[in-house]
Each structure stands twice: as C-alpha cells, then as structure tokens.
Design a protein around this motif. Structure first.
Motif, PDB file in Angstrom:
ATOM      1  N   GLU A 199       0.869  -1.179   0.000  1.00 22.40           N
ATOM      2  CA  GLU A 199       0.000   0.000   0.000  1.00 22.40           C
ATOM      3  C   GLU A 199       0.905   1.227   0.000  1.00 22.40           C
ATOM      4  OE1 GLU A 199      -3.208  -0.573   3.149  1.00 22.40           O
ATOM      5  OE2 GLU A 199      -1.838  -2.239   3.579  1.00 22.40           O
ATOM      6  N   ILE A 200       0.726   2.097  -0.982  1.00 23.00           N
ATOM      7  CA  ILE A 200       1.609   3.255  -1.119  1.00 23.00           C
ATOM      8  C   ILE A 200       0.781   4.540  -1.077  1.00 23.00           C
ATOM      9  CG2 ILE A 200       3.289   4.429  -2.574  1.00 23.00           C
ATOM     10  CD1 ILE A 200       4.062   1.744  -3.730  1.00 23.00           C
ATOM     11  N   THR A 201       1.188   5.432  -0.185  1.00 23.46           N
ATOM     12  CA  THR A 201       0.558   6.745  -0.051  1.00 23.46           C
ATOM     13  C   THR A 201       1.626   7.809  -0.241  1.00 23.46           C
ATOM     14  OG1 THR A 201      -1.007   5.852   1.576  1.00 23.46           O
ATOM     15  CG2 THR A 201      -0.788   8.252   1.461  1.00 23.46           C
ATOM     16  N   VAL A 202       1.306   8.839  -1.001  1.00 20.87           N
ATOM     17  CA  VAL A 202       2.223   9.967  -1.169  1.00 20.87           C
ATOM     18  C   VAL A 202       1.703  11.119  -0.310  1.00 20.87           C
ATOM     19  CG1 VAL A 202       3.230  11.616  -2.793  1.00 20.87           C
ATOM     20  CG2 VAL A 202       2.849   9.251  -3.507  1.00 20.87           C
ATOM     21  N   ARG A 203       2.549  11.636   0.555  1.00 18.85           N
ATOM     22  CA  ARG A 203       2.134  12.664   1.510  1.00 18.85           C
ATOM     23  C   ARG A 203       3.349  13.466   1.951  1.00 18.85           C
ATOM     24  NH1 ARG A 203       4.375  10.817   6.006  1.00 18.85           N
ATOM     25  NH2 ARG A 203       4.361   8.607   6.585  1.00 18.85           N
ATOM     26  N   MET A 204       3.112  14.447   2.800  1.00 20.75           N
ATOM     27  CA  MET A 204       4.213  15.192   3.397  1.00 20.75           C
ATOM     28  C   MET A 204       4.738  14.423   4.603  1.00 20.75           C
ATOM     29  SD  MET A 204       4.443  17.540   1.277  1.00 20.75           S
ATOM     30  CE  MET A 204       5.827  18.401   2.066  1.00 20.75           C
ATOM     31  N   PRO A 205       6.024  14.538   4.905  1.00 17.61           N
ATOM     32  CA  PRO A 205       6.622  13.747   5.990  1.00 17.61           C
ATOM     33  C   PRO A 205       6.233  14.250   7.370  1.00 17.61           C
ATOM     34  CG  PRO A 205       8.242  15.268   5.107  1.00 17.61           C
ATOM     35  CD  PRO A 205       7.024  15.378   4.219  1.00 17.61           C
ATOM     36  N   THR A 206       6.322  13.354   8.329  1.00 20.42           N
ATOM     37  CA  THR A 206       6.157  13.729   9.726  1.00 20.42           C
ATOM     38  C   THR A 206       7.454  14.380  10.218  1.00 20.42           C
ATOM     39  OG1 THR A 206       6.995  11.621  10.566  1.00 20.42           O
ATOM     40  CG2 THR A 206       4.633  11.751  10.071  1.00 20.42           C
TER      41      THR A 206
ATOM     42  N   GLN B 106      13.512  14.351  10.403  1.00 20.50           N
ATOM     43  CA  GLN B 106      14.761  14.245  11.151  1.00 20.50           C
ATOM     44  C   GLN B 106      15.567  13.026  10.729  1.00 20.50           C
ATOM     45  OE1 GLN B 106      13.307  14.289  15.199  1.00 20.50           O
ATOM     46  NE2 GLN B 106      13.191  16.517  15.281  1.00 20.50           N
ATOM     47  N   ARG B 107      14.906  11.878  10.601  1.00 20.10           N
ATOM     48  CA  ARG B 107      15.637  10.660  10.243  1.00 20.10           C
ATOM     49  C   ARG B 107      16.236  10.739   8.845  1.00 20.10           C
ATOM     50  NH1 ARG B 107      12.212   5.313  11.167  1.00 20.10           N
ATOM     51  NH2 ARG B 107      14.288   4.322  11.055  1.00 20.10           N
ATOM     52  N   LEU B 108      15.561  11.441   7.942  1.00 15.52           N
ATOM     53  CA  LEU B 108      15.996  11.489   6.550  1.00 15.52           C
ATOM     54  C   LEU B 108      16.637  12.818   6.162  1.00 15.52           C
ATOM     55  CD1 LEU B 108      12.889   9.669   5.101  1.00 15.52           C
ATOM     56  CD2 LEU B 108      15.244   8.848   4.943  1.00 15.52           C
ATOM     57  N   ALA B 109      16.777  13.733   7.126  1.00 12.28           N
ATOM     58  CA  ALA B 109      17.386  15.045   6.860  1.00 12.28           C
ATOM     59  C   ALA B 109      16.716  15.714   5.669  1.00 12.28           C
ATOM     60  CB  ALA B 109      18.894  14.894   6.613  1.00 12.28           C
ATOM     61  N   LEU B 110      15.378  15.784   5.708  1.00 12.50           N
ATOM     62  CA  LEU B 110      14.609  16.340   4.604  1.00 12.50           C
ATOM     63  C   LEU B 110      14.528  17.852   4.700  1.00 12.50           C
ATOM     64  CD1 LEU B 110      11.608  13.832   4.535  1.00 12.50           C
ATOM     65  CD2 LEU B 110      13.633  13.837   3.076  1.00 12.50           C
ATOM     66  N   THR B 111      14.584  18.507   3.549  1.00 10.55           N
ATOM     67  CA  THR B 111      14.341  19.941   3.497  1.00 10.55           C
ATOM     68  C   THR B 111      12.836  20.175   3.428  1.00 10.55           C
ATOM     69  OG1 THR B 111      14.576  19.898   1.079  1.00 10.55           O
ATOM     70  CG2 THR B 111      16.533  20.462   2.374  1.00 10.55           C
ATOM     71  N   PRO B 112      12.353  21.329   3.898  1.00  9.19           N
ATOM     72  CA  PRO B 112      10.919  21.598   3.855  1.00  9.19           C
ATOM     73  C   PRO B 112      10.370  21.512   2.435  1.00  9.19           C
ATOM     74  CG  PRO B 112      12.053  23.202   5.225  1.00  9.19           C
ATOM     75  CD  PRO B 112      13.114  22.415   4.540  1.00  9.19           C
ATOM     76  N   GLY B 113       9.186  20.948   2.300  1.00  4.48           N
ATOM     77  CA  GLY B 113       8.523  20.905   1.000  1.00  4.48           C
ATOM     78  C   GLY B 113       8.717  19.621   0.220  1.00  4.48           C
ATOM     79  N   VAL B 114       9.573  18.713   0.704  1.00  5.14           N
ATOM     80  CA  VAL B 114       9.821  17.464  -0.021  1.00  5.14           C
ATOM     81  C   VAL B 114       8.816  16.401   0.434  1.00  5.14           C
ATOM     82  CG1 VAL B 114      11.462  15.600  -0.451  1.00  5.14           C
ATOM     83  CG2 VAL B 114      12.267  17.961  -0.322  1.00  5.14           C
ATOM     84  N   PRO B 115       7.984  15.885  -0.466  1.00  5.11           N
ATOM     85  CA  PRO B 115       7.030  14.842  -0.080  1.00  5.11           C
ATOM     86  C   PRO B 115       7.716  13.485  -0.011  1.00  5.11           C
ATOM     87  CG  PRO B 115       6.816  15.295  -2.413  1.00  5.11           C
ATOM     88  CD  PRO B 115       7.846  16.268  -1.884  1.00  5.11           C
ATOM     89  N   VAL B 116       7.015  12.519   0.569  1.00  8.15           N
ATOM     90  CA  VAL B 116       7.537  11.160   0.659  1.00  8.15           C
ATOM     91  C   VAL B 116       6.490  10.175   0.157  1.00  8.15           C
ATOM     92  CG1 VAL B 116       9.072  11.670   2.587  1.00  8.15           C
ATOM     93  CG2 VAL B 116       6.738  10.863   3.055  1.00  8.15           C
ATOM     94  N   ALA B 117       6.973   9.022  -0.307  1.00  8.74           N
ATOM     95  CA  ALA B 117       6.098   7.880  -0.561  1.00  8.74           C
ATOM     96  C   ALA B 117       6.166   6.984   0.666  1.00  8.74           C
ATOM     97  CB  ALA B 117       6.550   7.123  -1.808  1.00  8.74           C
ATOM     98  N   HIS B 118       5.014   6.668   1.210  1.00  9.66           N
ATOM     99  CA  HIS B 118       4.901   5.862   2.429  1.00  9.66           C
ATOM    100  C   HIS B 118       4.376   4.497   2.005  1.00  9.66           C
ATOM    101  CE1 HIS B 118       3.909   5.229   6.762  1.00  9.66           C
ATOM    102  NE2 HIS B 118       2.900   4.530   6.272  1.00  9.66           N
ATOM    103  N   GLN B 119       5.242   3.482   2.055  1.00 13.06           N
ATOM    104  CA  GLN B 119       4.887   2.139   1.592  1.00 13.06           C
ATOM    105  C   GLN B 119       4.722   1.195   2.775  1.00 13.06           C
ATOM    106  OE1 GLN B 119       7.988   0.260  -0.643  1.00 13.06           O
ATOM    107  NE2 GLN B 119       6.854  -1.636  -0.990  1.00 13.06           N
ATOM    108  N   VAL B 120       3.565   0.558   2.853  1.00 14.02           N
ATOM    109  CA  VAL B 120       3.318  -0.461   3.871  1.00 14.02           C
ATOM    110  C   VAL B 120       3.232  -1.810   3.160  1.00 14.02           C
ATOM    111  CG1 VAL B 120       1.809  -1.281   5.712  1.00 14.02           C
ATOM    112  CG2 VAL B 120       2.061   1.182   5.312  1.00 14.02           C
ATOM    113  N   THR B 121       4.163  -2.692   3.483  1.00 12.70           N
ATOM    114  CA  THR B 121       4.198  -4.026   2.879  1.00 12.70           C
ATOM    115  C   THR B 121       3.828  -5.058   3.941  1.00 12.70           C
ATOM    116  OG1 THR B 121       5.969  -3.370   1.358  1.00 12.70           O
ATOM    117  CG2 THR B 121       5.615  -5.731   1.679  1.00 12.70           C
ATOM    118  N   THR B 122       2.793  -5.842   3.668  1.00 11.97           N
ATOM    119  CA  THR B 122       2.373  -6.910   4.574  1.00 11.97           C
ATOM    120  C   THR B 122       2.619  -8.242   3.897  1.00 11.97           C
ATOM    121  OG1 THR B 122       0.629  -5.452   5.426  1.00 11.97           O
ATOM    122  CG2 THR B 122       0.509  -7.782   6.023  1.00 11.97           C
TER     123      THR B 122
END
Length: 260
Positions: A195-202, A207-223
């Motif tokens: 399941e893949i959702t594209v959204r803004m990061p938490t 912090q974990r990924l050293a992201l600059t403001p404005g960069v979205p992420v793909a959030h993948q949940v694999t079961t």
C-alpha cells in the motif's frame, strides 16, 4: 494571458528562471547560484524577495545552501527502488543483504544503520499484524544511506513469537534476508500486499531522513502473508520524493495463441 490564469510573482519568476537553467544544464550539479546581491541587481528586487526565490528551489530539493559559501545546485542521484525485489529468490550463499547488494550493483556506495527493539506496534501495524493477547512486536528500524546521505527508512515488524531466537533480534545485516530466516522456523511468506501513499513527511521522518521543507515522501506499507492468509510481517518504508525512482515490473498480457 488566458482567462483565469495569474502571472507568477516576482519571486516565482526568479525561481522559474533558475529552475530552467538547472534543468537544461546551464547550471550543473555543484555550480554556485547567483548571489543574493546579483539577483537583487538583475531583477531589481529586495533581498527578501531574492531569498524567498532561492527558498522555493531549496524546498524542491534542487539546491542546497552551504553557510556563507552560497547556494549550490544539488548533485542529486536518484535511487532506483524496485518494489518487487523483496520476493525475488536469492542465491543460497550471499555476502550482503538485498539493499546493499542491489545498490552496489548499481554503482552506488550503500550503508545502513540498524536498531532492534521490542515494542507495542503503532496502529497501522497492529491492525495488519495479528498478535496474541499481550504479545509485543520486534521491529528492525533501518536508515539506509547512499554516499553517506540518508535515502530511505525501513522499519520491519514481526510478532515476537516468530522473531524470538532468530537473527532478526540482532542489529546486524541479514545477508539471506528476513523472509528466509522466518521460513526456516516454518513461517513461509507466500505473497505480499503493498500500500503506497504519497504525503508530506512527519517531523520524525524529516529528522531521520534530513529532509528539506517541502519534499514529499512515498509511504509504503508491505504486509507479508503465508498461504493461509495470516500476516507474518509488516514493513514500513519511507521514500523521499526527490531521491527515488520507483520501478514496478509486471507480467505482460498472455498471448491469446498460447492459451488455445
């Protein structure tokens, strides 16, 4: 001008001009962008406007600032992320885990940091991973790096009853993969659901990924499931949008002639 459209603001026009120069190669990776003073003179704007224009490009992940040295075009090398790799059969003897092996094959310099903890799983994991009453989960939390830059996180959750006594409990690379480890205990993964959702990061993901403001992420949940449909593991992968190309390979349409 077409009805209903608006002219870009002056900061937007400056950002558009610089973006075009970056994308067409006039400004190459590592090149320094014009200084604030240069932009102020060229576009006849205040320093705040010039700074905001550069901020737009920073938020898009195209440029990076290095203190008093200035703003530079980011040397961005996107990672090819193959969703289907997790289920590819691997040789019996392998030296490194799948992420390290794939990225070295692609000519990159991969590393990863792993920590293992026993936790009460978050809701999105708990609703997918069946646990016995009072049972906790084991999570392998990984930050994966390319050329020392964090590229993705991968947090894999297993019921404690499945992970107990296995390599999953150790914060080391598992060369043959966790799927084979649990298969050796009789928990064979037959298929997986992504399941893949594209959204803004938490904030934590920033912090974990050293992201600059404005960069979205793909959030993948694999079961991962066994043949009976029981979930054996849940993995959550977070992929910054400015660092990845997601590749999905699928079988083609069956040849009608061969079906006869």
């Amino acid at each position: 001008m077409a009805s209903g459209t608006q002219a870009p603001s002056i900061k937007g026009r400056i950002a558009d001009d610089l973006r075009r120069q970056i994308l067409n190669g006039e400004l190459a990776p590592g090149d320094r962008l014009p200084t604030l003073a240069t932009l102020m003179d060229l576009y006849e704007v205040a320093s705040m406007t010039a700074r905001e224009a550069l901020g737009i490009l920073k938020n898009e992940g195209l440029v990076v600032s290095h203190g008093n040295r200035g703003t530079f075009v980011r040397d961005l090398k996107r990672m090819t992320y193959r969703i289907q790799s997790d289920l590819i059969e691997r040789p019996d003897v392998v030296a490194k885990d799948l992420f390290l092996t794939e990225q070295e094959t692609d000519g990159r310099r991969p590393t990863q940091k792993i920590e293992v903890t026993i936790v009460q799983p978050p809701p999105e994991v708990a609703e997918r991973l069946p646990l016995a009453d009072g049972e906790l989960a084991v999570v392998r939390r990984r930050v994966r790096y390319l050329e020392d830059e964090p590229y993705q996180t991968n947090d894999s959750y297993f019921p404690f009853s499945i992970a107990e006594g296995t390599e999953i409990m150790s914060p080391d690379d598992i060369a043959r993969g966790a799927n084979l480890v649990i298969a050796e205990k009789g928990y064979v993964q037959a298929y997986a659901r992504d399941e893949i959702t594209v959204r803004m990061p938490t904030r934590e993901e920033q912090q974990r990924l050293a992201l600059t403001p404005g960069v979205p992420v793909a959030h993948q949940v694999t079961t991962g499931y066994d043949k009976a449909g029981r979930a054996l593991r849940v993995a959550i992968t977070v992929l910054p949008g400015d660092r990845h190309v997601i590749v999905v390979e699928r079988p083609g349409i069956p040849d009608p002639e061969s079906a006869r």
